[in-house]
Design an enzyme around this catalytic site. Structure first.
Site, PDB file in Angstrom:
ATOM      1  N   ARG A   1      33.847  72.216  43.875  1.00  0.00           N
ATOM      2  CA  ARG A   1      32.403  72.435  43.797  1.00  0.00           C
ATOM      3  C   ARG A   1      31.834  72.099  42.438  1.00  0.00           C
ATOM      4  O   ARG A   1      30.621  72.089  42.263  1.00  0.00           O
ATOM      5  CB  ARG A   1      32.104  73.919  44.044  1.00  0.00           C
ATOM      6  CG  ARG A   1      31.760  74.167  45.463  1.00  0.00           C
ATOM      7  CD  ARG A   1      31.334  75.572  45.687  1.00  0.00           C
ATOM      8  NE  ARG A   1      31.682  75.883  47.061  1.00  0.00           N
ATOM      9  CZ  ARG A   1      31.308  76.957  47.696  1.00  0.00           C
ATOM     10  NH1 ARG A   1      30.591  77.868  47.091  1.00  0.00           N
ATOM     11  NH2 ARG A   1      31.673  77.151  48.931  1.00  0.00           N
TER      12      ARG A   1
ATOM     13  N   ARG B   1      15.042  77.870  61.779  1.00  0.00           N
ATOM     14  CA  ARG B   1      15.886  78.642  62.702  1.00  0.00           C
ATOM     15  C   ARG B   1      15.303  80.037  62.926  1.00  0.00           C
ATOM     16  O   ARG B   1      14.959  80.736  61.985  1.00  0.00           O
ATOM     17  CB  ARG B   1      17.296  78.817  62.096  1.00  0.00           C
ATOM     18  CG  ARG B   1      18.022  77.516  61.901  1.00  0.00           C
ATOM     19  CD  ARG B   1      19.496  77.734  61.697  1.00  0.00           C
ATOM     20  NE  ARG B   1      19.814  78.393  60.444  1.00  0.00           N
ATOM     21  CZ  ARG B   1      20.867  78.043  59.689  1.00  0.00           C
ATOM     22  NH1 ARG B   1      21.699  77.110  60.078  1.00  0.00           N
ATOM     23  NH2 ARG B   1      21.107  78.682  58.565  1.00  0.00           N
TER      24      ARG B   1
ATOM     25  N   ARG C   1      18.543  78.469  47.044  1.00  0.00           N
ATOM     26  CA  ARG C   1      19.973  78.198  47.244  1.00  0.00           C
ATOM     27  C   ARG C   1      20.277  76.734  46.943  1.00  0.00           C
ATOM     28  O   ARG C   1      21.276  76.408  46.311  1.00  0.00           O
ATOM     29  CB  ARG C   1      20.376  78.494  48.699  1.00  0.00           C
ATOM     30  CG  ARG C   1      20.777  79.937  48.928  1.00  0.00           C
ATOM     31  CD  ARG C   1      20.659  80.319  50.383  1.00  0.00           C
ATOM     32  NE  ARG C   1      21.699  79.768  51.231  1.00  0.00           N
ATOM     33  CZ  ARG C   1      21.621  79.753  52.574  1.00  0.00           C
ATOM     34  NH1 ARG C   1      20.568  80.232  53.181  1.00  0.00           N
ATOM     35  NH2 ARG C   1      22.600  79.268  53.283  1.00  0.00           N
TER      36      ARG C   1
ATOM     37  N   LYS D   1      27.579  69.519  57.576  1.00  0.00           N
ATOM     38  CA  LYS D   1      28.953  69.348  57.098  1.00  0.00           C
ATOM     39  C   LYS D   1      29.975  70.000  58.035  1.00  0.00           C
ATOM     40  O   LYS D   1      30.974  69.390  58.385  1.00  0.00           O
ATOM     41  CB  LYS D   1      29.035  69.975  55.711  1.00  0.00           C
ATOM     42  CG  LYS D   1      30.197  69.584  54.896  1.00  0.00           C
ATOM     43  CD  LYS D   1      29.937  69.890  53.435  1.00  0.00           C
ATOM     44  CE  LYS D   1      29.421  71.297  53.216  1.00  0.00           C
ATOM     45  NZ  LYS D   1      30.465  72.261  52.855  1.00  0.00           N
TER      46      LYS D   1
ATOM     47  N   ARG E   1      16.266  85.007  59.755  1.00  0.00           N
ATOM     48  CA  ARG E   1      17.190  85.683  58.829  1.00  0.00           C
ATOM     49  C   ARG E   1      16.599  85.608  57.429  1.00  0.00           C
ATOM     50  O   ARG E   1      16.024  84.576  57.048  1.00  0.00           O
ATOM     51  CB  ARG E   1      18.533  84.952  58.809  1.00  0.00           C
ATOM     52  CG  ARG E   1      19.473  85.397  59.897  1.00  0.00           C
ATOM     53  CD  ARG E   1      20.746  84.599  59.872  1.00  0.00           C
ATOM     54  NE  ARG E   1      21.186  84.277  58.511  1.00  0.00           N
ATOM     55  CZ  ARG E   1      22.218  83.502  58.230  1.00  0.00           C
ATOM     56  NH1 ARG E   1      22.922  82.957  59.194  1.00  0.00           N
ATOM     57  NH2 ARG E   1      22.578  83.260  56.983  1.00  0.00           N
TER      58      ARG E   1
HETATM   59  P1  AMP Z   1      31.299  80.059  51.021  1.00  0.00           P
HETATM   60  O1  AMP Z   1      31.503  80.574  52.399  1.00  0.00           O
HETATM   61  O2  AMP Z   1      31.636  78.595  50.899  1.00  0.00           O
HETATM   62  O3  AMP Z   1      29.961  80.393  50.444  1.00  0.00           O
HETATM   63  O4  AMP Z   1      32.381  80.808  50.077  1.00  0.00           O
HETATM   64  C1  AMP Z   1      32.492  82.211  50.020  1.00  0.00           C
HETATM   65  C2  AMP Z   1      33.139  82.645  48.705  1.00  0.00           C
HETATM   66  O5  AMP Z   1      34.435  82.029  48.563  1.00  0.00           O
HETATM   67  C3  AMP Z   1      32.366  82.205  47.463  1.00  0.00           C
HETATM   68  O6  AMP Z   1      31.360  83.110  47.126  1.00  0.00           O
HETATM   69  C4  AMP Z   1      33.476  82.184  46.408  1.00  0.00           C
HETATM   70  O7  AMP Z   1      33.795  83.485  45.946  1.00  0.00           O
HETATM   71  C5  AMP Z   1      34.667  81.661  47.194  1.00  0.00           C
HETATM   72  N1  AMP Z   1      34.727  80.193  47.102  1.00  0.00           N
HETATM   73  C6  AMP Z   1      34.427  79.276  48.068  1.00  0.00           C
HETATM   74  N2  AMP Z   1      34.597  78.023  47.610  1.00  0.00           N
HETATM   75  C7  AMP Z   1      35.008  78.125  46.329  1.00  0.00           C
HETATM   76  C8  AMP Z   1      35.342  77.184  45.300  1.00  0.00           C
HETATM   77  N3  AMP Z   1      35.244  75.870  45.490  1.00  0.00           N
HETATM   78  N4  AMP Z   1      35.730  77.668  44.109  1.00  0.00           N
HETATM   79  C9  AMP Z   1      35.805  78.972  43.889  1.00  0.00           C
HETATM   80  N5  AMP Z   1      35.485  79.912  44.783  1.00  0.00           N
HETATM   81  C10 AMP Z   1      35.092  79.509  45.998  1.00  0.00           C
END
Ligand code: AMP
Length: 231
Positions: free
Chosen positions: A101, A140, A184, A26, A173
């Protein structure tokens, strides 16, 4: 003249939603497409991390949730996206990544965009079977000494398990271990599919075969955009 979908084709920006699980490619597609189509790439996680680092009110509002690994409340997340969409960088449109999401977030975003006379035009869903995703991420390996990364299938070291540069034993990792990747995905995929189904009801989803090469996926997307623009 309208485009037959309730908006003015000439004035309407190209707001795309890019959907795919970890390892689907993505991020790579988002940066290629933003360059090719002149759209700003808005990735929720990156935007939140930047706001947090800059100490903005938004970052402060998001802090406790991010630190707990929880979703930031919808109002805060939507406000952040609407603010980004109001910037000149988003004049031609945007690629949304990481948001919505959940179906709840999708509905809230749809309503907010509709009240601004906009909508998500296409949802690009990069589909990759779970086993392939696990293999991609879990293959990886990294050199703890110099940071060089390898992949068992696509970029293996000359001597298995050893860094080409300094011979150090390669490591994986913790969160790239197969069982962790599977866990996940188990958490991530069902809400992601629900979001795709939500937009499928509106007939705006393009399902893309993410097992193809990066270039092939980009070309399919660009071809479909070109075909639509020409119509
Ligand atoms: P990510 O890097 O996409 O895993 O996002 C890191 C953090 O940002 C997540 O753990 C959430 O706290 C917040 N976050 C990212 N996307 C969303 C979303 N669509 N809705 C709410 N919180 C988000």
């Amino acid at each position: 003249m309208t485009d037959g979908l309730g908006g003015h084709a000439s004035a309407e920006r190209l707001i795309l939603l890019l959907v795919g699980a970890v390892g689907a490619g993505k991020g790579t597609q988002a940066s290629l497409l933003s360059r090719e189509l002149g759209l700003v790439h808005l990735a929720s996680g990156n935007l939140f991390r930047a706001a947090l680092a800059a100490g903005t009110p938004l970052g402060e509002a998001a802090r406790e949730y991010m630190e707990a690994g929880a979703l930031v409340p919808d109002e805060v997340t939507i406000a952040m996206f609407m603010e980004e969409l109001a910037r000149p960088a988003a004049d031609a449109g945007a690629i949304l990544d990481g948001f919505p999401r959940t179906v709840g977030q999708a509905k809230a975003l749809d309503d907010t965009l509709a009240s601004a006379g906009e909508r998500i035009r296409r949802v690009l869903y990069i589909e990759v079977p779970t086993d392939v995703l696990v293999r991609r991420v879990a293959g990886r390996w990294i050199c703890p000494q110099c940071g060089t990364t390898y992949h068992e299938d696509t970029d293996p070291p000359d001597i298995p398990g050893r860094c080409d540069r300094d011979g150090t034993a390669l490591r994986q990792r913790d969160d790239d271990r197969p069982e962790v990747v599977r866990a996940r995905l188990d958490k991530q995929v069902p809400p992601m599919l629900a979001v795709v189904e939500h937009y499928e009801r509106a007939g705006i989803v393009d399902r893309l075969d993410g097992t193809q090469s990066i270039e092939a996926v980009t070309n399919v997307i660009l071809a479909s955009m070109g075909a639509r623009a020409a119509r």
